[in-house]
Design an enzyme around this catalytic site. Sequence first.
Site, PDB file in Angstrom:
ATOM      1  N   LYS A   3     -21.002   9.113  59.717  1.00 47.64           N
ATOM      2  CA  LYS A   3     -20.845   8.050  60.694  1.00 47.64           C
ATOM      3  C   LYS A   3     -20.450   8.579  62.067  1.00 47.64           C
ATOM      4  CE  LYS A   3     -16.926   6.328  60.967  1.00 47.64           C
ATOM      5  NZ  LYS A   3     -15.611   5.661  60.923  1.00 47.64           N
ATOM      6  N   THR A   4     -19.403   9.407  62.085  1.00 50.09           N
ATOM      7  CA  THR A   4     -18.917   9.906  63.368  1.00 50.09           C
ATOM      8  C   THR A   4     -19.955  10.799  64.030  1.00 50.09           C
ATOM      9  OG1 THR A   4     -16.714   9.870  62.409  1.00 50.09           O
ATOM     10  CG2 THR A   4     -16.963  10.988  64.511  1.00 50.09           C
ATOM     11  N   ASP A  12     -16.989   1.718  66.989  1.00 48.14           N
ATOM     12  CA  ASP A  12     -16.695   2.387  65.722  1.00 48.14           C
ATOM     13  C   ASP A  12     -15.932   1.419  64.811  1.00 48.14           C
ATOM     14  OD1 ASP A  12     -16.507   4.392  63.879  1.00 48.14           O
ATOM     15  OD2 ASP A  12     -14.794   5.373  64.820  1.00 48.14           O
ATOM     16  N   GLU A  13     -16.024   1.600  63.519  1.00 47.11           N
ATOM     17  CA  GLU A  13     -15.276   0.758  62.560  1.00 47.11           C
ATOM     18  C   GLU A  13     -15.442  -0.720  62.873  1.00 47.11           C
ATOM     19  OE1 GLU A  13     -13.968   2.084  60.021  1.00 47.11           O
ATOM     20  OE2 GLU A  13     -13.043   4.011  60.484  1.00 47.11           O
ATOM     21  N   GLN A  49     -15.797  -1.275  53.433  1.00 43.30           N
ATOM     22  CA  GLN A  49     -14.526  -0.608  53.735  1.00 43.30           C
ATOM     23  C   GLN A  49     -13.649  -1.456  54.656  1.00 43.30           C
ATOM     24  OE1 GLN A  49     -14.397   3.806  54.180  1.00 43.30           O
ATOM     25  NE2 GLN A  49     -16.614   3.608  54.303  1.00 43.30           N
ATOM     26  N   ARG A  98     -12.757   8.762  48.733  1.00 40.81           N
ATOM     27  CA  ARG A  98     -12.058   9.831  49.467  1.00 40.81           C
ATOM     28  C   ARG A  98     -12.275  11.187  48.800  1.00 40.81           C
ATOM     29  NH1 ARG A  98     -12.715   8.032  53.560  1.00 40.81           N
ATOM     30  NH2 ARG A  98     -13.839   6.468  52.376  1.00 40.81           N
TER      31      ARG A  98
END
Length: 731
Positions: free
Chosen positions: A34-35, A218-219, A249, A610
């Site tokens: 994503k980043t 973002d997010e 998420q 994670r």
Amino acid sequence: MTSSLLEGLNPQQLEAVTLPDVSALILAGAGSGKTRVLTTRIAWLIQTGHASPGGLLAVTFTNKAAREMLTRISAMLPINTRGMWVGTFHGLCNRMLRAHHRDAALPQGFQILDSQDQLSLVKRVMRGLGIDEERYPARQAQWFINGAKDAGRRASHVDTPDDFSRRLRDVYEAYDRQCQQEGVVDFAELLLRAHELLTRNEVLQEHYRTRFRHMLVDEFQDTNRLQYSWLKLLAGRDNAVFAVGDDDQSVYRFRGAEPGNMRHFERDFAGGRVIRLEQNYRSHGNILDAANALISHNRGRLGKNLRTSEGSGEPLRVYEAPTDLDEARFIVDEIRALRAEGVRSDAMAVLYRSNAQSRVLEHALFNAGLAYRVYGGLRFFERQEIKHALAYLRLVANPEDDGALLRVVNVPARGIGARSVESLQETAQTRGISLWQAACAHAPSGKAGASVATFIRLIEGLRASVAGLPLAETVQAVVDASGLKDFYQSEKEGADRIENLDELVNAAAAFNAEEVYDPNAPGGGVTDPADPTAALNAFLAHAALEAGEHQAGVGEDALQLMTVHAAKGLEFHAVFVSGLEEGLFPHENSATEDEGLEEERRLMYVALTRARRRLYLTFAQSRMLHGQTRYNVASRFLGEIPAALLKRVNAPVVRGFAGGAFGIPARVSAPAAEPMGGNGWRVGQGVTHPKFGQGVIVAAEGRGADARVQVNFRDAGMKWLALEYARLTPA
DNA sequence: TACCTCCACGTTTTT
DNA sequence: CGTGGAGGTA
């Protein structure tokens, strides 16, 4: 060049990065890069001339994410990222409000309240209104105010269906008035004020719309209504919004996040342009299969299935402990074993649903001599001594700041006790002036008046002596002259506090070098360079907006302990998800409504994803919570993972299974199953209820007529029943 | 004013 | 069980 920038992207990532100038929703699964997509998109836009560095805006939720984005961009492009509008919603709004403080009706040196500051101001306002603090807890009022602001509502537009909310509305109104008088804004106010500024001022609105042709978020699943509205306002009809998020998420609904914004976005902006990033570069197959299976139990998802090109890897290891102590012991043993295999401690994490669970773990780790680091707790700028020093600085920058004055007027003790302060507050209240003005003009008579006069001289002296000094020297002067150091010298915990005060001076020096002298830096360049307190104001804003690290980065190679929330965005070689019990995870307060349960499931999804290689799922039959032993059944989430992916790593004494492999945990006979106060029932016992059917007693409290038992029913779920009335029969 | 005891409370949290 | 806040006492 472009080719190197785009090298190694998968087809979906490539498509996202090279989209034309249109809005799009990027559904980015956990570990899907994503980043990388976000930052490469920015670099691509700049490199190909679709946007100039100043012509785009990228917004995140945390400073850490913003910093990482900037770091990655500068690694990709030879440009100075300083002038770019990359930051948190709050940081960017702060920047906007500083630049247009007049239009926003704020003083140049407006200060930012953190949650602590806000709460004490709310308390102060409520006392001023004579509101019963029993019936109206200040925390609730604070929650009400923030909730309203997050929804974009001023006090005049809040729904007030009953007396209770009308009263809270009054508090909201008085609170906002007080903030305005003191020249302070809370976090939500930064956003709301910036939103109002742009709504009302068409010239500014047009200016920023023309400027930011590209906006990246973002997010996105964590945005609240106001943030969504802010984005919509800035985007107008023509600008391209690139929103990256993962509805699976979304775990911050409880603080106002509107995961529904993702669906709205599809409609309002994206016009159906949705790109799914489902290739996962983090975890082995079994872990992803488990996560996919779990999250498929949620309804109304945008839909997404993670896949990996790695092998299946190991099964997930499930450990059932008799007690929470045994659970901790098991985790310690496994960590030792993993370390012996050469896994670094900092590549391992123990996750839990709530902070209270860390104690047992810490205890076990400490006894085992294993280094660990707990995330959460006090952060640097939230420490008492730091807040005190900042309050002095705030007073120097803006004497109208009543909150700051109240905080330090008598710290260290200088003979201005509660009576003197009360008298000042009375004067201020009746005349509608600040405490500072009250202190200057109407100091109490006698000895107290002399003390107040001394305090005023101290602050004024500081303001004069600090004028023109570099920031670090200003902070140093304030720390020295305030008497805080001497004050802590005599305290037992004082040594650490004095060290922190020194550290504050260092922070100021570092801040100086990095930000203030850059004309384009947030909070720096937008303030008037001729303003002698510009640097100080920028530093104070920085302190409020970025509270600093959670804990000094002491342990170099330490095991990571944190809540699942805190783990979002991180990854580890090995992950322990502990306390997987009904009532804990999913938490009992969330299990009643569907929405709450689904958020718990998303949280579990975050926890699972994670892990890179090894994943432990642990739970305990009994656990000490709130001073009493609770008996819980295994989390339903364990049952939502296909059994084929799981491997039990202990051999429990199985007594009875109901409702699937994990419906009721296997129970060891003693000591977990204890008799209860001679009423014939014991925890662990199977029972039948005429309405709810079969179940097992998992907890008990009270005695005699008050005795209640908690029963986990196979079909009806968890219920508390009064023994006097419930017609329970042994199963 | 400082300390101390009692009581209530007890998801998750960034800015 | 452990903490943090409030209120009372030396």
